[in-house]
Scaffold this active site. Structure first.
Site, PDB file in Angstrom:
ATOM      1  N   LYS A  60      12.739 -14.923 -11.010  1.00  0.00           N
ATOM      2  CA  LYS A  60      12.709 -13.925 -12.184  1.00  0.00           C
ATOM      3  C   LYS A  60      11.361 -14.309 -13.218  1.00  0.00           C
ATOM      4  O   LYS A  60      10.711 -13.729 -13.344  1.00  0.00           O
ATOM      5  CB  LYS A  60      13.902 -13.712 -12.890  1.00  0.00           C
ATOM      6  N   GLY A  65      -0.037  -1.325   6.181  1.00  0.00           N
ATOM      7  CA  GLY A  65       0.409  -2.439   7.236  1.00  0.00           C
ATOM      8  C   GLY A  65      -0.709  -3.116   7.699  1.00  0.00           C
ATOM      9  O   GLY A  65      -2.003  -3.240   6.939  1.00  0.00           O
ATOM     10  N   GLU A  87      17.475 -17.747  -8.781  1.00  0.00           N
ATOM     11  CA  GLU A  87      17.076 -16.496  -8.808  1.00  0.00           C
ATOM     12  C   GLU A  87      16.502 -16.680 -10.439  1.00  0.00           C
ATOM     13  O   GLU A  87      15.370 -15.561 -10.607  1.00  0.00           O
ATOM     14  CB  GLU A  87      18.411 -15.543  -9.043  1.00  0.00           C
ATOM     15  N   ARG A 117       5.065   0.053  -6.250  1.00  0.00           N
ATOM     16  CA  ARG A 117       5.067  -0.565  -5.026  1.00  0.00           C
ATOM     17  C   ARG A 117       4.167  -2.041  -5.204  1.00  0.00           C
ATOM     18  O   ARG A 117       4.000  -2.783  -4.436  1.00  0.00           O
ATOM     19  CB  ARG A 117       4.703   0.071  -3.859  1.00  0.00           C
ATOM     20  N   CYS A 163       0.730  -1.453  -0.058  1.00  0.00           N
ATOM     21  CA  CYS A 163       0.064   0.001   0.091  1.00  0.00           C
ATOM     22  C   CYS A 163       0.842   1.392  -0.045  1.00  0.00           C
ATOM     23  O   CYS A 163       1.882   1.353   0.517  1.00  0.00           O
ATOM     24  CB  CYS A 163      -0.943   0.025   1.291  1.00  0.00           C
TER      25      CYS A 163
HETATM   26  O1  M6R Z   1      13.297  -4.839  -0.649  1.00  0.00           O
HETATM   27  P1  M6R Z   1      14.093  -6.369  -0.288  1.00  0.00           P
HETATM   28  O2  M6R Z   1      14.952  -6.575  -1.117  1.00  0.00           O
HETATM   29  O3  M6R Z   1      13.971  -6.645   1.068  1.00  0.00           O
HETATM   30  O4  M6R Z   1      12.957  -7.428  -0.889  1.00  0.00           O
HETATM   31  C1  M6R Z   1      13.044  -8.591  -0.973  1.00  0.00           C
HETATM   32  C2  M6R Z   1      12.071  -9.378  -1.899  1.00  0.00           C
HETATM   33  O5  M6R Z   1      10.882  -8.917  -1.552  1.00  0.00           O
HETATM   34  C3  M6R Z   1      12.455  -9.134  -3.187  1.00  0.00           C
HETATM   35  O6  M6R Z   1      13.739  -9.455  -3.627  1.00  0.00           O
HETATM   36  C4  M6R Z   1      11.478  -9.880  -4.149  1.00  0.00           C
HETATM   37  O7  M6R Z   1      11.863 -11.260  -3.962  1.00  0.00           O
HETATM   38  C5  M6R Z   1      11.764  -9.227  -5.628  1.00  0.00           C
HETATM   39  N1  M6R Z   1      10.292  -9.017  -6.262  1.00  0.00           N
HETATM   40  C6  M6R Z   1      12.365 -10.330  -6.542  1.00  0.00           C
HETATM   41  O8  M6R Z   1      12.577  -9.934  -7.759  1.00  0.00           O
END
Ligand code: M6R
Length: 605
Positions: free
Chosen positions: A482, A99, A478, A27, A2
């Site tokens: 992706k 939240g 990874e 976001r 949000c």
């Molecule tokens: O902001 P962060 O690096 O803590 O986020 C962690 C994961 O939410 C983030 O890496 C997510 O897996 C991505 N969308 C991957 O591309």
């Protein structure tokens, strides 16, 4: 997740709020809404889906007013419907919320018993119902908001707007970030500085537990104990909030292309003047550390998984690695000589932050590797190491991943030198290898057209398997993440040697198997595993270098990467992992930058 916006302006605020919400689109969200006060009356418009739907609604049914709040909602409690969209309003108060209110069931039962009628399934509605009840008891808006905040449990950022109050927004931060922007006779608030770019560059970040009273003429901030607090206003560099695609089709494409420049800049930021040493914050000490605990989520977790190999190989430092959402529930044994490293692009991931707070009382050195330097994780760690990647807007993390790898590699090498595991000569040689990474990443990016062609058939697949050994195993993970994220194709990754312990049963002529195997000491073993797949008609795509491809013999499909030193292979092989996902998604026509159901910054546990 949000996004929140609030504006006390000089002109009509709905268009400005809509613009700010657009800047928060990255976001992730599934509905949106705006509320304003006009001639003393609260009113709101909400719509499910993309912001264009809200914008269309506003064209047909405008929302006048010079004071307003806006919201993009990523559904947690209740489906993405108009009734569940924010702002929520009960009588004379409207609220936007990021939240989770953890005690919402108890509050809802209490309010229902007192006759309150709920019109949504959200936890947020309990907030407006409570505030409205306090107002009915004769409290002022400030008293009612404060009384409400005292009843709430959980992590949240909130903004309140009231009937009859055209120069007042009350906001609060507990667990989720919130910043306030200063204008000329105007006041703004947003979930981050990006939301406010274009309106102001003078930003005050609220601290944990703060709440604030905004009016056009000023700002009063109170801490968690209701004591008036002073928080500095800082000027934010324009480039740190610039969010244009710079001619690329998607933010993800721009962010992949930026990688060579970012890696070079990160290297320079951490190099001593003559380039012979890694400069780290004063006091960060690896020599007396007996164990490294690394915690992160998603892509950042895979960066840690690669770094585990580096810290163990180059620094002889045992590494324990955890997914943040699991970490504190397994009652980890912590000691004063442990060092904890938290890796996060956003620096706001709720699980990673909670893990950091869990270890802090028990561990001497709490290090974070972050992109957003003003984030909670950066501020709450003893040493925050920025990756200098600039804003990452695409939900699929790309440039932050390679920059995380680069900074973690620098840390591992410096740890190796400080712990006497690497000689000065080895240290210098490995640093030189790291310095060569941007050039090799640029070469890997040049393979784009070939990758685009390879993904034509891949985009038809129902499932895809990625295989790798050693550091290529996390790279396979990874690659699979992706692909899932942005193309919605089911993908899995296995350590190549693990295949015959079960997953090999999946292999048939319809399953594409992507094997990531540079010509490193594990190459031959990976290729044996690839042969096992080919013997069962698996559709192999081998990603390797010239030597590897020559030795592997005939394969159905191959992609040649530059020949690179082992240390930097994960950084270079990140590029095909990203590009395969990107071009597969393009073939399938999915929303690359804002894939369904996903949020960029995951601020709920
Ligand atoms: O902001 P962060 O690096 O803590 O986020 C962690 C994961 O939410 C983030 O890496 C997510 O897996 C991505 N969308 C991957 O591309």
């Amino acid at each position: 997740m949000c996004g929140i916006v609030g504006i006390l302006g000089k002109h009509e605020v709905s268009p400005q709020i809509l613009d700010a919400l657009k800047r928060l689109e990255y976001r992730g969200y599934d509905s949106a809404g705006i509320a304003t006060v006009h001639r003393g009356q609260l009113d709101r418009r909400r719509a499910v889906g993309k912001l264009i739907n809200l914008s269309d609604r506003l064209v047909h049914d405008p929302l006048p007013g010079k004071a307003g709040i806006g919201h993009t909602r990523w559904a947690t409690h209740g489906a993405p419907t108009e009734a569940n969209a924010h702002p929520h309003q009960t009588g004379p108060v409207a609220v936007v919320h990021n939240g989770i209110i953890e005690n919402f069931r108890a509050l809802r039962d209490e309010l229902t018993a007192q006759g309150a009628q709920f019109s949504s399934e959200t936890d947020t509605e309990t907030i407006v119902q409570l505030t409205s009840r306090y107002l009915a008891q004769g409290m002022t808006p400030v008293q009612a908001a404060r009384a409400t905040l005292k009843r709430l449990e959980g992590a949240f950022a909130l903004a309140f707007l009231f009937d009859g109050e055209e120069d007042l927004i009350i906001c609060a931060r507990r667990g989720s970030p919130l910043c306030i922007g200063h204008g000329e006779g105007e006041m703004y608030l947003g979930s981050d500085a990006i939301a406010l770019a274009g309106m102001t560059d003078r930003i005050t970040y609220l601290e944990e537990g703060d709440w604030a009273i905004l009016s056009r003429g000023g700002l009063q901030i109170f801490d968690a104990e209701d004591q008036q607090a002073t928080r500095p206003a800082a000027r934010i560099a324009v480039e740190s909030v610039q969010i244009d695609k710079s001619g690329h089709k998607h933010f993800m494409a721009k962010e992949m292309a930026q990688q060579p420049a970012i890696l070079k800049a990160a290297m320079e930021q951490y190099s001593s003047a003559d380039g012979s040493d890694v400069t780290l914050p004063e006091g960060l000490d690896f020599a007396n550390v007996d164990r490294l605990i690394m915690v992160a989520c998603g892509t950042a977790y895979y960066a840690c998984q690669v770094a585990k190999y580096w810290f163990e190989r180059y620094a002889g430092l045992p590494v324990e690695l955890d997914i943040a959402s699991e970490f504190r529930y397994r009652e980890p044994v912590l000691g004063p000589r442990n060092m904890a490293v938290f890796v996060s692009q956003s620096g706001e991931t709720a699980d990673t932050l909670a893990a950091l707070r869990h270890v802090r009382p028990h561990i001497g050195q709490v290090v974070s590797v972050v992109n957003v330097v003003t984030s909670s994780i950066a501020r709450e760690s003893s040493f925050a190491l920025p990756i200098h990647a600039g804003p990452e807007i695409g939900v699929a993390s790309t440039k932050a991943f390679t920059a995380q790898l680069q900074v973690l590699a620098l840390l591992a090498l410096r740890a190796g030198r400080d712990r006497g595991r690497l000689s000065e000569a080895d240290y210098a040689a490995r640093l030189d290898e790291l310095r060569s990474a941007p050039g090799f990443v640029a070469q890997a990016l040049d393979r784009e057209e070939e990758i685009r062609r390879l993904t034509e058939s891949l985009s038809q697949a129902r499932d895809v398997l990625f295989l790798g050994r050693g550091v290529m195993f996390p790279m396979a993970l990874e690659g699979a993440l992706k692909l899932k994220e942005i193309s919605y194709i089911h993908a899995e990754a296995y350590a190549a040697g693990e295949l015959k312990h079960g997953p090999i049963a999946l292999i048939d002529q319809d399953l594409p198997v992507i094997v990531m195997a540079p010509h490193d000491p594990l190459f031959e073993k990976t290729i044996s595993n690839m042969q096992e797949v080919m013997a069962r008609q698996g559709r192999v795509l081998l990603i390797s270098d010239a030597k590897g491809l020559a030795e592997a013999g005939e394969v159905p499909q191959a992609l040649q990467m530059p020949s690179v030193p082992d240390l930097i292979a994960p950084i270079v092989y990140a590029v095909p992992a990203q590009m395969i996902a990107y071009h597969t998604a393009l073939h399938r026509g999915t929303d690359v930058d804002q894939p369904r159901n996903l949020a960029k910054s995951v601020t709920v546990e």
